[in-house]
Design a protein around this motif. Sequence first.
Motif, PDB file in Angstrom:
ATOM      1  N   SER A  14      11.934  13.630   5.555  1.00 15.99           N
ATOM      2  CA  SER A  14      12.574  13.041   4.375  1.00 15.99           C
ATOM      3  C   SER A  14      12.198  11.578   4.220  1.00 15.99           C
ATOM      4  CB  SER A  14      14.095  13.205   4.450  1.00 15.99           C
ATOM      5  OG  SER A  14      14.636  12.497   5.545  1.00 15.99           O
ATOM      6  N   GLY A  15      12.094  10.858   5.328  1.00 11.05           N
ATOM      7  CA  GLY A  15      11.736   9.447   5.267  1.00 11.05           C
ATOM      8  C   GLY A  15      10.324   9.226   4.741  1.00 11.05           C
ATOM      9  N   ILE A  16       9.369  10.016   5.251  1.00 11.38           N
ATOM     10  CA  ILE A  16       7.982   9.884   4.782  1.00 11.38           C
ATOM     11  C   ILE A  16       7.887  10.282   3.311  1.00 11.38           C
ATOM     12  CG2 ILE A  16       5.593  10.584   5.147  1.00 11.38           C
ATOM     13  CD1 ILE A  16       6.360  11.298   8.045  1.00 11.38           C
ATOM     14  N   SER A  17       8.619  11.348   2.952  1.00 10.76           N
ATOM     15  CA  SER A  17       8.634  11.810   1.562  1.00 10.76           C
ATOM     16  C   SER A  17       9.146  10.716   0.629  1.00 10.76           C
ATOM     17  CB  SER A  17       9.512  13.066   1.454  1.00 10.76           C
ATOM     18  OG  SER A  17       9.720  13.445   0.118  1.00 10.76           O
ATOM     19  N   ALA A  18      10.284  10.118   0.973  1.00 13.74           N
ATOM     20  CA  ALA A  18      10.854   9.056   0.139  1.00 13.74           C
ATOM     21  C   ALA A  18       9.916   7.859   0.061  1.00 13.74           C
ATOM     22  CB  ALA A  18      12.212   8.641   0.694  1.00 13.74           C
ATOM     23  N   LEU A  22       8.140   6.365  -3.379  1.00 14.49           N
ATOM     24  CA  LEU A  22       8.454   5.006  -3.835  1.00 14.49           C
ATOM     25  C   LEU A  22       7.208   4.132  -3.882  1.00 14.49           C
ATOM     26  CD1 LEU A  22      11.851   4.621  -1.982  1.00 14.49           C
ATOM     27  CD2 LEU A  22      11.503   4.513  -4.470  1.00 14.49           C
ATOM     28  N   ALA A  23       6.324   4.295  -2.900  1.00 15.37           N
ATOM     29  CA  ALA A  23       5.068   3.539  -2.937  1.00 15.37           C
ATOM     30  C   ALA A  23       4.235   3.954  -4.147  1.00 15.37           C
ATOM     31  CB  ALA A  23       4.298   3.772  -1.645  1.00 15.37           C
ATOM     32  N   ASP A  24       4.283   5.236  -4.467  1.00 17.18           N
ATOM     33  CA  ASP A  24       3.543   5.745  -5.623  1.00 17.18           C
ATOM     34  C   ASP A  24       4.069   5.139  -6.924  1.00 17.18           C
ATOM     35  OD1 ASP A  24       1.545   7.691  -6.646  1.00 17.18           O
ATOM     36  OD2 ASP A  24       3.292   8.626  -7.579  1.00 17.18           O
ATOM     37  N   GLU A  28       6.696  -1.968  -2.687  1.00 16.65           N
ATOM     38  CA  GLU A  28       6.220  -2.259  -1.338  1.00 16.65           C
ATOM     39  C   GLU A  28       7.157  -1.536  -0.369  1.00 16.65           C
ATOM     40  OE1 GLU A  28       5.861  -5.991   1.840  1.00 16.65           O
ATOM     41  OE2 GLU A  28       6.274  -6.396  -0.301  1.00 16.65           O
ATOM     42  N   VAL A  29       6.611  -0.667   0.439  1.00 24.20           N
ATOM     43  CA  VAL A  29       7.445   0.186   1.288  1.00 24.20           C
ATOM     44  C   VAL A  29       7.047   0.049   2.757  1.00 24.20           C
ATOM     45  CG1 VAL A  29       8.289   2.522   1.730  1.00 24.20           C
ATOM     46  CG2 VAL A  29       7.655   1.853  -0.599  1.00 24.20           C
ATOM     47  N   GLN A  30       8.058  -0.161   3.592  1.00 16.68           N
ATOM     48  CA  GLN A  30       7.851  -0.221   5.033  1.00 16.68           C
ATOM     49  C   GLN A  30       8.789   0.777   5.705  1.00 16.68           C
ATOM     50  OE1 GLN A  30       8.401  -4.074   6.823  1.00 16.68           O
ATOM     51  NE2 GLN A  30       7.772  -3.401   8.867  1.00 16.68           N
ATOM     52  N   VAL A  31       8.232   1.602   6.583  1.00 14.97           N
ATOM     53  CA  VAL A  31       9.020   2.581   7.327  1.00 14.97           C
ATOM     54  C   VAL A  31       9.220   2.068   8.745  1.00 14.97           C
ATOM     55  CG1 VAL A  31       9.149   4.957   8.176  1.00 14.97           C
ATOM     56  CG2 VAL A  31       8.089   4.488   5.956  1.00 14.97           C
ATOM     57  N   LEU A  32      10.480   1.978   9.165  1.00 13.29           N
ATOM     58  CA  LEU A  32      10.814   1.553  10.519  1.00 13.29           C
ATOM     59  C   LEU A  32      11.169   2.791  11.339  1.00 13.29           C
ATOM     60  CD1 LEU A  32      13.070  -1.540   9.728  1.00 13.29           C
ATOM     61  CD2 LEU A  32      10.606  -1.497  10.208  1.00 13.29           C
ATOM     62  N   GLU A  33      10.402   3.073  12.370  1.00  9.78           N
ATOM     63  CA  GLU A  33      10.609   4.268  13.186  1.00  9.78           C
ATOM     64  C   GLU A  33      10.952   3.887  14.618  1.00  9.78           C
ATOM     65  OE1 GLU A  33      11.079   7.521  15.169  1.00  9.78           O
ATOM     66  OE2 GLU A  33      10.905   7.596  12.973  1.00  9.78           O
ATOM     67  N   MET A 231       1.087  14.120   5.782  1.00  5.53           N
ATOM     68  CA  MET A 231       2.026  13.317   5.003  1.00  5.53           C
ATOM     69  C   MET A 231       1.850  11.828   5.288  1.00  5.53           C
ATOM     70  SD  MET A 231       5.496  15.612   5.175  1.00  5.53           S
ATOM     71  CE  MET A 231       6.455  14.387   4.250  1.00  5.53           C
ATOM     72  N   VAL A 232       1.645  11.485   6.545  1.00  5.15           N
ATOM     73  CA  VAL A 232       1.430  10.075   6.901  1.00  5.15           C
ATOM     74  C   VAL A 232       0.126   9.570   6.286  1.00  5.15           C
ATOM     75  CG1 VAL A 232       0.953   8.493   8.813  1.00  5.15           C
ATOM     76  CG2 VAL A 232       2.823  10.136   8.993  1.00  5.15           C
ATOM     77  N   ALA A 233      -0.925  10.388   6.356  1.00  9.18           N
ATOM     78  CA  ALA A 233      -2.207   9.985   5.759  1.00  9.18           C
ATOM     79  C   ALA A 233      -2.047   9.723   4.264  1.00  9.18           C
ATOM     80  CB  ALA A 233      -3.260  11.062   6.004  1.00  9.18           C
ATOM     81  N   LEU A 234      -1.322  10.597   3.573  1.00  6.50           N
ATOM     82  CA  LEU A 234      -1.076  10.413   2.139  1.00  6.50           C
ATOM     83  C   LEU A 234      -0.252   9.151   1.891  1.00  6.50           C
ATOM     84  CD1 LEU A 234      -1.030  11.272  -0.824  1.00  6.50           C
ATOM     85  CD2 LEU A 234       0.835  12.846  -0.269  1.00  6.50           C
ATOM     86  N   ALA A 235       0.785   8.947   2.722  1.00  6.25           N
ATOM     87  CA  ALA A 235       1.625   7.753   2.574  1.00  6.25           C
ATOM     88  C   ALA A 235       0.798   6.482   2.748  1.00  6.25           C
ATOM     89  CB  ALA A 235       2.767   7.785   3.589  1.00  6.25           C
ATOM     90  N   GLU A 236      -0.072   6.488   3.741  1.00  7.47           N
ATOM     91  CA  GLU A 236      -0.899   5.303   3.983  1.00  7.47           C
ATOM     92  C   GLU A 236      -1.921   5.097   2.863  1.00  7.47           C
ATOM     93  OE1 GLU A 236      -0.558   4.929   8.848  1.00  7.47           O
ATOM     94  OE2 GLU A 236      -2.236   6.068   7.993  1.00  7.47           O
ATOM     95  N   GLU A 237      -2.351   6.188   2.238  1.00  7.59           N
ATOM     96  CA  GLU A 237      -3.202   6.047   1.051  1.00  7.59           C
ATOM     97  C   GLU A 237      -2.456   5.298  -0.051  1.00  7.59           C
ATOM     98  OE1 GLU A 237      -5.043   9.693  -0.405  1.00  7.59           O
ATOM     99  OE2 GLU A 237      -4.952  10.528   1.622  1.00  7.59           O
ATOM    100  N   LYS A 238      -1.136   5.480  -0.061  1.00 11.49           N
ATOM    101  CA  LYS A 238      -0.289   4.802  -1.056  1.00 11.49           C
ATOM    102  C   LYS A 238       0.156   3.416  -0.574  1.00 11.49           C
ATOM    103  CE  LYS A 238      -0.276   8.339  -3.849  1.00 11.49           C
ATOM    104  NZ  LYS A 238      -0.931   8.264  -5.184  1.00 11.49           N
ATOM    105  N   ARG A 239      -0.366   2.989   0.567  1.00 10.16           N
ATOM    106  CA  ARG A 239      -0.098   1.665   1.152  1.00 10.16           C
ATOM    107  C   ARG A 239       1.293   1.540   1.772  1.00 10.16           C
ATOM    108  NH1 ARG A 239      -4.328  -1.606   0.033  1.00 10.16           N
ATOM    109  NH2 ARG A 239      -5.617  -1.118  -1.799  1.00 10.16           N
ATOM    110  N   VAL A 240       1.877   2.648   2.181  1.00  9.90           N
ATOM    111  CA  VAL A 240       3.109   2.584   2.969  1.00  9.90           C
ATOM    112  C   VAL A 240       2.761   2.018   4.350  1.00  9.90           C
ATOM    113  CG1 VAL A 240       4.930   3.920   4.093  1.00  9.90           C
ATOM    114  CG2 VAL A 240       4.186   4.518   1.774  1.00  9.90           C
ATOM    115  N   LYS A 241       3.583   1.105   4.811  1.00  2.00           N
ATOM    116  CA  LYS A 241       3.387   0.512   6.141  1.00  2.00           C
ATOM    117  C   LYS A 241       4.351   1.169   7.130  1.00  2.00           C
ATOM    118  CE  LYS A 241       3.733  -3.826   8.760  1.00  2.00           C
ATOM    119  NZ  LYS A 241       4.109  -5.269   8.699  1.00  2.00           N
TER     120      LYS A 241
END
Length: 491
Positions: A14-18, A22-24, A28-33, A231-241
């Motif tokens: 859910s976190g990666i999806s959100a 949002l990056a799309d 500016e989106v940063q995920v804290l894991e 999903m992470v690869a796609l997120a990083e394509e969208k510049r999610v950190k």
Amino acid sequence: MKKKKVIVIGAGFSGISAATALADKGYEVQVLEKNAEPGGRARVFREGGFVFDMGPSWYWMPDIFETYFGKFGKKPSDYYELKRLDPSYTVILSDSEVIDIPADMDGIKDLFESYEEGASGQLDKFLKQAAYKYRVGIQDFVWRPSVKITEFLSLKLLIDAIRMDVFSSFYKHIRKFFKSGTILKLMEFPILFLGAISQNTPAMYSLMNFAEITMGTWYPMGGMHQIVKGMVALAEEKRVKFTYNSEVTGFEIVNKHVRAVKTAKGLIEADMVVASADYHWVEQLLGEDFRNYSEEYWDKRVMAPSSLLFYLGISKRLPKLKHHNLFFDRDFSVHSHEIYTDPSWPSDPLFYASAPSVTDPSVAPEGCENLFLLIPVAPNLEDTEAYREKYFLQLMDRLEAYCGENIRDSIVYKRSYAHQDFMSDYHAFKGNAYGLANTLFQTAFLKPSLKNKKLDNLYYTGQLTVPGPGVPPSLISGLVVAHEVDKSLRK
């Protein structure tokens, strides 16, 4: 103009999806894991040439994954290869009754007909109703944020709810179609993924049967974690950190607004925060003044089961096992009573054995078998090494009897995982594995709200809020909350 910043807590589905959604949309989106890698309960670990998926092992509802990646102009096949399993899975009902569930509809109809005359026709009628529920449920109900009851106050929706059997139980519904005890067991199995017994689950969830029977059971080659990688690869394509090893420890709140998120490394400012971590744990970090729900509220929630898991590396192949093996050779009414009614360690449990190496040679060394064993158990039990070993020996006895050979002498790797690990790794409330049970009184707006009611910029996503537990619902949850966050930020 400076981009608004969104902090997402937790890199589960859910976190990666959100974060990706949002990056799309330009934020500016940063995920804290908290942990060292993404995936949440769908993390992976490697040992001695074995590759172990730590959590989800069933790939159902492939259309949801197509929808998810399609929102960003992609396809699952851009990131991983799917293989349809045939048989879909195997059910062990007794020493003499072992059922391979065919992947094709004609095979399933023949199977049903062998247990009950006329059952193939009844299956058609059941699936026709279930198809409507799937269409309305998956295309409408699950995409509602359920922030206000008014979302559900329309004549059309009331008619849909009645037609979807929201107010009757799956237990009663399925018995309108079939009498065979074996067929009933097979049809009630998918409901277990929802975290409640069929008597307490709305009949609406026959949509699960529709998905399983008509869309099949699949496997992403390389393991379920390939979904996370994609999903992470796609997120990083969208510049999610993504920032790993960064556990959130609190919030800086000013005038009912989260100004920053606290970690051991300091404060990270945010315009909006999305909590994909355990809802109850986030509430504890907020304290009494800013949480949505009291401890009494949480204690009254009906939780889905926790799990006792074993990851095993076996130095030989086990020809008797299929990819998915369900040991339903014990009385489920007793086991379910020990999960939901009188929470205790089970006296004689059902269990599940997954052998992904049957399908995928990459997850085990040549000539070896990768085994994942799971016993559903009540949350909040005393979790000790003695209990774990007791059930491990029980499972080995039953698995060896079924396979007709010694297995334990060929174990070259063993790891157990239960309540304490779920709490340590994920801050899981009461050590739960699946979140909230999908009972009638924990459906839609009766679930914990995805919006914090006392802070203007904190939202929640994941298995403890809408639409519920499971991988496809978690993907949807992330997209739903991203839409709500976007609306809020654009005001």
